[in-house]
Scaffold this motif. Structure first.
Motif, PDB file in Angstrom:
ATOM      1  N   TRP A  53       0.774  -1.095  -0.113  1.00 52.62           N
ATOM      2  CA  TRP A  53       0.021  -0.029   0.087  1.00 52.62           C
ATOM      3  C   TRP A  53       0.896   1.307  -0.053  1.00 52.62           C
ATOM      4  O   TRP A  53       0.896   2.034  -0.613  1.00 52.62           O
ATOM      5  CB  TRP A  53      -1.016   0.015   1.351  1.00 52.62           C
ATOM      6  CG  TRP A  53      -2.061   1.116   1.218  1.00 52.62           C
ATOM      7  CD1 TRP A  53      -1.926   2.491   1.040  1.00 52.62           C
ATOM      8  CD2 TRP A  53      -3.445   0.890   1.221  1.00 52.62           C
ATOM      9  NE1 TRP A  53      -3.016   3.183   0.971  1.00 52.62           N
ATOM     10  CE2 TRP A  53      -3.992   1.952   1.065  1.00 52.62           C
ATOM     11  CE3 TRP A  53      -4.002  -0.550   1.533  1.00 52.62           C
ATOM     12  CZ2 TRP A  53      -5.509   2.402   1.259  1.00 52.62           C
ATOM     13  CZ3 TRP A  53      -5.439  -0.079   1.664  1.00 52.62           C
ATOM     14  CH2 TRP A  53      -6.266   1.168   1.727  1.00 52.62           C
ATOM     15  N   MET A  80      -3.200  -7.161  -2.155  1.00 56.37           N
ATOM     16  CA  MET A  80      -2.530  -6.075  -1.187  1.00 56.37           C
ATOM     17  C   MET A  80      -1.913  -6.691  -0.154  1.00 56.37           C
ATOM     18  O   MET A  80      -2.736  -7.548   0.583  1.00 56.37           O
ATOM     19  CB  MET A  80      -3.647  -5.005  -0.685  1.00 56.37           C
ATOM     20  CG  MET A  80      -3.328  -4.042   0.040  1.00 56.37           C
ATOM     21  SD  MET A  80      -2.588  -2.565  -1.071  1.00 56.37           S
ATOM     22  CE  MET A  80      -3.816  -1.654  -1.659  1.00 56.37           C
ATOM     23  N   ALA A  93      -9.455  -1.165  -0.095  1.00 57.22           N
ATOM     24  CA  ALA A  93      -8.652  -1.903  -1.125  1.00 57.22           C
ATOM     25  C   ALA A  93      -9.526  -2.957  -1.794  1.00 57.22           C
ATOM     26  O   ALA A  93      -9.590  -3.173  -2.834  1.00 57.22           O
ATOM     27  CB  ALA A  93      -7.472  -2.754  -0.442  1.00 57.22           C
TER      28      ALA A  93
END
Length: 123
Positions: A53, A80, A93
């Motif tokens: 991230w 992620m 996400a």
């Protein structure tokens, strides 16, 4: 199958890359999201992306949003892999188009289990 690992930490790229290689993946790496987009364009056979991230230039959330705007990449599985553990961040996400979410720190077993849930070994 080819996988792309995007993380601004060289150590994490090596760690995740080695786990993926042990599972039979060919691995391409990038240090930030913009470089990751370039690697995707250069390697159309990439089917799996593990992306951090928090990175400079383009972060993982921006990368996922950019990938999901390109129809040719609809089938690419996005994971992620991050220290962001708040449920709101996980939801952001997933809403952006991530298929899975792995929280750092993680073990090889956890990563492989998540990829199995995702069907990453079925191709």
């Amino acid at each position: 199958m080819q996988a792309l690992v995007i993380d601004d930490s060289r150590a994490v790229r090596l760690l995740v890359g080695n786990i993926l290689r042990e599972q039979g993946f060919d691995v391409v790496a990038a240090g930030h999201g913009q470089e990751g987009l370039e690697r995707l364009q250069e390697n159309p056979e990439i089917q799996l992306v593990l992306v951090d991230w928090n990175m400079p230039v383009m972060n993982g959330l921006e990368f996922i949003q950019a990938v999901r705007k390109v129809r040719a990449w609809d089938e690419v599985r996005l994971v992620m892999v991050t220290t962001e553990t708040e449920s709101e961040q996980v939801q952001r996400a997933i809403n952006a188009g991530a298929n899975e979410y792995v929280m750092k720190p993680f073990t090889a077993e956890v990563l492989v289990a998540k990829l199995s849930l995702l069907g990453a070994f079925e191709d």
